[in-house]
Design a protein around this motif. Structure first.
Motif, short mmCIF file in Angstrom:
data_model
loop_
_atom_site.label_atom_id
_atom_site.label_comp_id
_atom_site.label_asym_id
_atom_site.label_seq_id
_atom_site.Cartn_x
_atom_site.Cartn_y
_atom_site.Cartn_z
N ILE A 50 49.28 93.87 -55.14
CA ILE A 50 49.27 92.47 -55.57
C ILE A 50 47.85 92.04 -55.96
CG2 ILE A 50 49.63 90.09 -54.81
CD1 ILE A 50 51.93 91.21 -53.06
N GLY A 51 46.88 92.42 -55.15
CA GLY A 51 45.49 92.06 -55.45
C GLY A 51 45.00 92.69 -56.74
N ALA A 52 45.31 93.97 -56.94
CA ALA A 52 44.87 94.66 -58.16
C ALA A 52 45.52 94.03 -59.40
CB ALA A 52 45.20 96.14 -58.07
N LEU A 53 46.81 93.70 -59.30
CA LEU A 53 47.49 93.07 -60.44
C LEU A 53 46.93 91.68 -60.73
CD1 LEU A 53 51.20 94.10 -59.86
CD2 LEU A 53 49.70 94.82 -61.72
N LEU A 54 46.62 90.91 -59.69
CA LEU A 54 46.03 89.58 -59.90
C LEU A 54 44.67 89.68 -60.58
CD1 LEU A 54 46.86 87.61 -56.62
CD2 LEU A 54 47.49 86.98 -58.94
N ILE A 55 43.87 90.65 -60.17
CA ILE A 55 42.55 90.80 -60.77
C ILE A 55 42.67 91.13 -62.26
CG2 ILE A 55 40.47 92.26 -60.81
CD1 ILE A 55 40.76 92.50 -57.77
N PHE A 56 43.46 92.15 -62.57
CA PHE A 56 43.54 92.61 -63.96
C PHE A 56 44.25 91.59 -64.85
CE2 PHE A 56 45.14 95.34 -67.41
CZ PHE A 56 43.92 95.82 -67.87
N ALA A 57 45.37 91.06 -64.40
CA ALA A 57 46.12 90.09 -65.21
C ALA A 57 45.33 88.80 -65.40
CB ALA A 57 47.47 89.81 -64.57
#
Length: 133
Positions: A50-57
């Motif tokens: 979830i954290g990685a997706l929030l950062i990239f998106a």
């Protein structure tokens, strides 16, 4: 006369640094190095995914918001989304087991250039969004 271009350069550079840092190796250890995409795991999704997706998106949406006039009011929300993603990713490192626990214990010790680019990008992105520059 030409048309005056008013891009928020500090914000744009910050969000671009986040995307570049996400693609570079972020952490290194005895098992190799990992960029941001290695943290995205849909089979065992948790705080780290979830954290990685929030950062990239959030960073990609922030870059798009610089060029689309209708989204310019959402720049601060996208920058805060990236910041929230970083916080969630660090929480995931410290609470999940396995290799993530080892990274979370010594996060600065295992950090490489990608991690530092993401941190500088987050600071520049939030500062640029607050100052509208």
């Amino acid at each position: 006369m030409g048309k005056k271009v008013s891009l928020p350069f500090i914000y744009l550079i910050g969000m671009a640094l986040v995307v570049i840092g996400f693609c570079c190796p972020m952490f290194s250890g005895f098992l190799g190095s990992a960029n941001g995409f290695k943290f995205i795991n849909f089979d065992n999704s948790g705080f780290v995914t979830i954290g990685a997706l929030l950062i990239f998106a959030g960073a990609i949406a922030g870059i798009v918001a610089c060029f689309v006039k209708q989204l310019s009011g959402l720049k601060l929300i996208f920058a805060l989304c990236v910041l929230a993603g970083a916080i969630v990713l660090i929480i995931g490192f410290t609470t999940n087991g396995g290799i993530y626990k080892a990274i979370g214990k010594n996060i600065i010790k295992h950090a490489t250039i990608g991690f530092y680019l993401v941190v500088v990008g987050i600071v520049a992105g939030v500062a640029g969004a607050v100052m509208n520059k």
